[in-house]
Design an enzyme around this catalytic site. Structure first.
Site, PDB file in Angstrom:
ATOM      1  N   GLU A 126      27.354 106.731  49.528  1.00  0.00           N
ATOM      2  CA  GLU A 126      26.282 107.293  48.544  1.00  0.00           C
ATOM      3  C   GLU A 126      26.209 108.889  48.773  1.00  0.00           C
ATOM      4  O   GLU A 126      25.432 109.355  49.713  1.00  0.00           O
ATOM      5  CB  GLU A 126      25.313 106.687  48.499  1.00  0.00           C
ATOM      6  CG  GLU A 126      25.256 105.223  48.095  1.00  0.00           C
ATOM      7  CD  GLU A 126      25.352 104.855  46.719  1.00  0.00           C
ATOM      8  OE1 GLU A 126      25.706 105.662  45.940  1.00  0.00           O
ATOM      9  OE2 GLU A 126      25.463 103.534  46.498  1.00  0.00           O
ATOM     10  N   CYS A 176      19.136 113.397  45.313  1.00  0.00           N
ATOM     11  CA  CYS A 176      20.736 113.355  44.869  1.00  0.00           C
ATOM     12  C   CYS A 176      20.734 113.186  43.355  1.00  0.00           C
ATOM     13  O   CYS A 176      21.752 113.887  42.889  1.00  0.00           O
ATOM     14  CB  CYS A 176      21.396 112.244  45.672  1.00  0.00           C
ATOM     15  SG  CYS A 176      20.328 110.586  45.565  1.00  0.00           S
TER      16      CYS A 176
HETATM   17  P1  NAD Z   1      24.184 114.974  55.903  1.00  0.00           P
HETATM   18  O1  NAD Z   1      25.696 114.483  55.444  1.00  0.00           O
HETATM   19  O2  NAD Z   1      23.974 116.225  56.579  1.00  0.00           O
HETATM   20  O3  NAD Z   1      23.610 113.961  56.706  1.00  0.00           O
HETATM   21  C1  NAD Z   1      23.502 112.433  56.534  1.00  0.00           C
HETATM   22  C2  NAD Z   1      23.339 111.461  57.807  1.00  0.00           C
HETATM   23  O4  NAD Z   1      24.798 111.905  58.410  1.00  0.00           O
HETATM   24  C3  NAD Z   1      22.332 112.005  58.970  1.00  0.00           C
HETATM   25  O5  NAD Z   1      21.877 111.098  59.264  1.00  0.00           O
HETATM   26  C4  NAD Z   1      23.172 112.545  59.809  1.00  0.00           C
HETATM   27  O6  NAD Z   1      22.747 112.886  61.032  1.00  0.00           O
HETATM   28  C5  NAD Z   1      24.583 111.981  59.784  1.00  0.00           C
HETATM   29  N1  NAD Z   1      25.978 112.636  60.158  1.00  0.00           N
HETATM   30  C6  NAD Z   1      26.170 113.877  60.249  1.00  0.00           C
HETATM   31  N2  NAD Z   1      27.655 114.139  60.768  1.00  0.00           N
HETATM   32  C7  NAD Z   1      27.868 112.772  61.073  1.00  0.00           C
HETATM   33  C8  NAD Z   1      29.229 112.372  61.411  1.00  0.00           C
HETATM   34  N3  NAD Z   1      30.173 113.194  61.696  1.00  0.00           N
HETATM   35  N4  NAD Z   1      29.420 111.055  61.639  1.00  0.00           N
HETATM   36  C9  NAD Z   1      28.422 110.224  61.352  1.00  0.00           C
HETATM   37  N5  NAD Z   1      27.086 110.564  60.740  1.00  0.00           N
HETATM   38  C10 NAD Z   1      26.812 112.032  60.679  1.00  0.00           C
HETATM   39  O7  NAD Z   1      23.251 114.796  54.815  1.00  0.00           O
HETATM   40  P2  NAD Z   1      21.441 115.342  54.661  1.00  0.00           P
HETATM   41  O8  NAD Z   1      21.638 116.524  54.480  1.00  0.00           O
HETATM   42  O9  NAD Z   1      20.880 114.370  55.856  1.00  0.00           O
HETATM   43  O10 NAD Z   1      21.280 114.864  53.039  1.00  0.00           O
HETATM   44  C11 NAD Z   1      21.292 115.647  51.960  1.00  0.00           C
HETATM   45  C12 NAD Z   1      22.488 114.898  51.228  1.00  0.00           C
HETATM   46  O11 NAD Z   1      22.497 113.560  50.920  1.00  0.00           O
HETATM   47  C13 NAD Z   1      22.739 115.811  49.944  1.00  0.00           C
HETATM   48  O12 NAD Z   1      24.012 115.698  49.492  1.00  0.00           O
HETATM   49  C14 NAD Z   1      22.337 114.428  48.774  1.00  0.00           C
HETATM   50  O13 NAD Z   1      22.653 114.580  47.562  1.00  0.00           O
HETATM   51  C15 NAD Z   1      22.842 113.208  49.677  1.00  0.00           C
HETATM   52  N6  NAD Z   1      22.176 111.917  49.003  1.00  0.00           N
HETATM   53  C16 NAD Z   1      22.726 111.133  48.581  1.00  0.00           C
HETATM   54  C17 NAD Z   1      22.115 109.914  48.029  1.00  0.00           C
HETATM   55  C18 NAD Z   1      22.785 108.943  47.200  1.00  0.00           C
HETATM   56  O14 NAD Z   1      22.264 108.149  47.117  1.00  0.00           O
HETATM   57  N7  NAD Z   1      23.935 109.164  46.494  1.00  0.00           N
HETATM   58  C19 NAD Z   1      20.674 109.677  48.336  1.00  0.00           C
HETATM   59  C20 NAD Z   1      20.102 110.763  49.032  1.00  0.00           C
HETATM   60  C21 NAD Z   1      20.720 111.808  49.491  1.00  0.00           C
END
Ligand code: NAD
Length: 521
Positions: free
Chosen positions: A243, A277
Site C-alpha cells: 500500500e 495517502c
Molecule cells: P516510509 O516508506 O519512509 O516508511 C514506512 C515504513 O517502512 C517505516 O516503518 C520504515 O521504518 C520502514 N522502512 C524504511 N526503509 C525500509 C526498508 N529498506 N525495508 C523495510 N522497511 C523499511 O514511509 P513513511 O514516510 O513512514 O510514510 C509516508 C508514506 O506512506 C507516503 O508515501 C504515504 O502515501 C504512504 N502511505 C500509504 C498508505 C496506503 O495505504 N496506501 C497509507 C499511509 C501512508
C-alpha cells in the site's frame, strides 16, 4: 519476546517525539537483525497454537479488544496526539475506525473463513467433491508508516490475526508507541504471547524483517521503500501486499455543489495536516466553475485554524517532512504558480508547521503535480472539460484513489470508471480508506494487493483445495493405458460437452462412456 529482548542489541534508538515541543519522551532500542530472527522463531511456534484454536476463541479475543478499546480510548487518543501532534478529533477518528474494523471482521470472519464444499462441475468429474479451506499463511511481517500510527497497523493486523496468523509488526521509527499500545491492548484482551510482536526500529529493522523467512509481508509506506521491499520479497518468493503513495485527483464538474466540494476537498487535503495517502492532492476544476470554486475554497481555507493544539490542521510529524513540502512549494512558485489562499497559523516558528496553502497556476511539470505531496499543499488546476480532467487525472505514476464532485451521480460514476485508481469516492473523499467493509488499495505505482473489507481478510489466507473421489474401487477414465479406445472416448466426450445438437451430444456421450469404461486394460 522477553527472551528475544535479552539478546544484546546494538544501541540504535528510535524515539516517540512530540512534534509540538520537539521533546523526545520515550526512547526504544531498535530491534537488531538477531532479535528479529529470534522473534520469527518464537512467532512460528505461537502461530501454530493460535491457528489451532477454534475461530470462536479468536473472535472472542477481538471482541474483548474492542470492549477494552472503548473503555481505554481516552488514553489511546492522548497517546496518538502526543506522538503525532494531531488534534483530538483526528485521533478519535482513528480509534473509531479501529473499533469498526474489530466489529466488522468479528462479524464476517466465520462466513469468509469457513470451508466451502461443492460437487465438481463437469460430467467427467461428477464423482468428485471439492473442498476449499482458507488457511492462515503463518507468520506475517507488517511494516507501517507514522501518519495513522494506530489505525494503519490495526487495519491489517486484526483480520490477519483472526485468520490465525502471527504478526510481526515493525512500526514507523517516528511513532513506535501507538503500535506498542495496540500490542498491549490485544494481549490484555487475551492474545497469546508471541502471536503479535511489535518490533520498534527504523528501516534497518524493517529490512532485517523482510530478509527473514516470512510467509507474507504487508507494507504501508512510500513508493521508494515499497520497491525495496518488493525486491527483498521477490528474492525469497515471499508474497507481499504493498500500500504505497498516491497523488489523488479530485475532479470538480460544472454541476457540483461548489460549497460542498470546496469544504470537502479542503477537509480531505488538510485533515491530518495533509499527511494522508488518499488525500486529494491535485484538484481539476472545469473552467465554467473554476473561478467560483477557487473563491469558495479560498474563503474556506483562510478561515481554517492551523498550527498546534486544538486546531483544524495540525503540525507535520517532523521538520524534515515539512522541508520536503517547502521544496515542492518553492519549485511550483519558481515555475510561475501563485498562492490562492493560505490559512493563518498559531505557531509559525514551529518547523513542523506548514500553513495550509492553495496553489494556483502550477504548470504540469511542477513537482507538486508530478510527485506525491505529503502535507497541507493543495494545487488547483483549471481544465477545459470532463475529458481533459480525466486525462490530467490519469497523467500520474500513481493510482491510489480519486474523488468526483457532481450532482449527476450517473455521470460521476462514468467519470470514475475512466480513472486509473483503486477506489473512487463521489461527493466525498479520503474516508473510503478508513471504512472497515470497503476493500482498499492502489494500481500503478500506488501498490498491489488489497486490504480492508472481505478482500483484506482474504489476503491473510491461502486457499487449499481437496478433491475427493469417494468411489475408491473405481479407476479414473483418463488413466493408463493410452490407445485408440481412450482417444475415441475423449473425442466423444469433447463432442458431448462442447458439441452442437442435443441428439448428437447424447450419442457422443454414450459412446464416450463405453469407450472409456468398458474393455480398457
Ligand atoms: P516510509 O516508506 O519512509 O516508511 C514506512 C515504513 O517502512 C517505516 O516503518 C520504515 O521504518 C520502514 N522502512 C524504511 N526503509 C525500509 C526498508 N529498506 N525495508 C523495510 N522497511 C523499511 O514511509 P513513511 O514516510 O513512514 O510514510 C509516508 C508514506 O506512506 C507516503 O508515501 C504515504 O502515501 C504512504 N502511505 C500509504 C498508505 C496506503 O495505504 N496506501 C497509507 C499511509 C501512508
Amino acid at each position: 519476546m522477553e527472551s528475544a529482548q535479552r539478546i544484546e542489541a546494538v544501541a540504535r534508538a528510535v524515539e516517540s517525539r512530540d512534534p509540538v515541543t520537539g521533546e523526545a519522551w520515550r526512547t526504544f532500542t531498535a530491534a537488531t537483525p538477531e532479535v528479529v530472527r529470534h522473534v520469527v522463531i518464537l512467532a512460528r511456534a505461537a502461530q501454530r497454537e493460535w491457528a489451532g484454536r477454534p475461530l470462536g476463541e479468536r473472535r472472542g479475543v477481538m471482541e474483548r479488544f474492542r470492549r477494552l478499546l472503548v473503555e481505554k480510548r481516552g488514553a489511546v487518543i492522548e497517546l496518538i496526539q502526543r506522538e503525532t501532534g494531531k488534534p483530538r478529533v483526528e485521533a478519535l477518528v482513528e480509534v473509531l475506525a479501529v473499533l469498526n474494523f474489530a466489529a466488522f471482521y468479528g462479524k464476517v470472519a466465520r462466513r469468509v473463513l469457513k470451508m466451502h464444499s461443492y460437487r465438481a462441475g463437469t460430467v467427467a468429474m461428477i464423482r468428485k467433491t471439492v473442498r476449499v479451506t482458507r488457511d492462515p499463511y503463518g507468520v506475517i511481517g507488517l511494516i507501517t508508516p507514522w501518519n495513522y500510527p494506530f489505525l494503519m497497523p490495526a487495519g491489517i493486523a486484526i483480520p490477519a490475526l483472526l485468520a490465525g496468523n502471527a504478526v510481526l509488526l515493525k512500526p514507523s521509527e517516528f511513532t513506535p508507541s501507538a503500535s506498542l499500545l495496540l500490542g498491549e491492548l490485544l494481549r490484555e484482551a487475551g492474545l497469546p504471547e508471541g502471536v503479535l510482536t511489535v518490533l520498534p526500529g527504523d528501516g534497518t529493522t524493517g529490512a532485517a524483517l523482510t530478509a527473514e523467512k516470512l510467509d507474507k509481508v504487508f507494507f504501508i509506506g512510500s513508493e521508494a521503500t515499497g520497491r525495496k521491499i518488493a525486491l527483498s520479497c521477490a528474492e525469497r518468493m515471499t508474497p507481499c501486499v504493498l500500500e504505497l503513495g498516491g497523488s489523488d485527483p479530485a475532479i470538480v464538474l460544472e454541476d457540483a455543489d461548489l460549497d460542498v466540494a470546496a469544504l470537502g476537498i479542503a477537509w480531505g487535503r488538510f485533515f491530518n495536516a495533509g499527511q494522508t495517502c488518499v488525500a486529494p492532492k491535485r484538484v481539476f476544476v472545469v473552467e465554467k466553475v473554476y473561478d467560483a470554486f477557487v473563491k469558495k475554497l479560498a474563503e474556506r481555507v483562510s478561515r481554517l485554524r492551523a498550527g498546534t493544539g486544538e486546531v483544524d490542521s495540525g503540525p507535520m510529524i517532523r521538520a524534515s517532512q515539512a522541508g520536503v513540502l517547502r521544496e515542492q512549494y518553492d519549485d511550483a512558485m519558481e515555475r510561475g504558480a501563485s498562492v490562492g489562499a493560505r490559512a493563518p497559523v498559531n505557531a509559525a516558528e514551529n518547523p513542523c508547521v506548514f500553513a495550509p496553502t492553495v496553489l494556483l497556476n502550477a504548470p504540469p511539470e511542477a513537482r507538486a503535480l508530478r510527485e506525491e505531496t505529503f502535507g497541507p499543499l493543495l494545487p488547483v488546476v483549471r481544465v477545459r472539460d470532463e475529458q481533459e480532467a480525466i486525462a490530467r487525472a490519469n497523467d500520474s505514476r500513481y493510482g491510489l484513489s480519486a474523488s468526483v464532485w457532481s450532482r449527476d451521480i450517473v455521470r460521476a460514476e462514468a467519470v470514475g470508471r475512466k480513472l486509473e485508481c483503486g477506489s473512487v469516492m463521489i461527493n466525498d473523499c479520503v474516508f473510503a480508506a478508513g471504512m472497515a467493509d470497503v476493500p482498499y488499495g492502489g494500481v500503478k505505482a500506488s501498490g498491489m494487493g488489497r486490504s480492508h473489507g472481505v478482500a483484506g481478510l482474504l489476503e491473510g489466507v491461502q486457499e487449499k483445495t481437496y478433491v475427493i473421489d469417494p468411489w475408491a474401487g473405481w479407476r479414473q477414465a483418463y488413466w493408463y493405458s493410452y490407445g485408440p479406445k481412450i482417444s475415441a472416448g475423449l473425442e466423444n466426450y469433447l463432442k458431448f460437452e462442447h458439441g452442437r445438437g442435443i441428439f448428437a451430444r447424447l450419442v457422443a456421450g454414450t459412446r464416450a462412456v463405453f469407450a472409456l469404461y468398458f474393455g480398457r486394460d
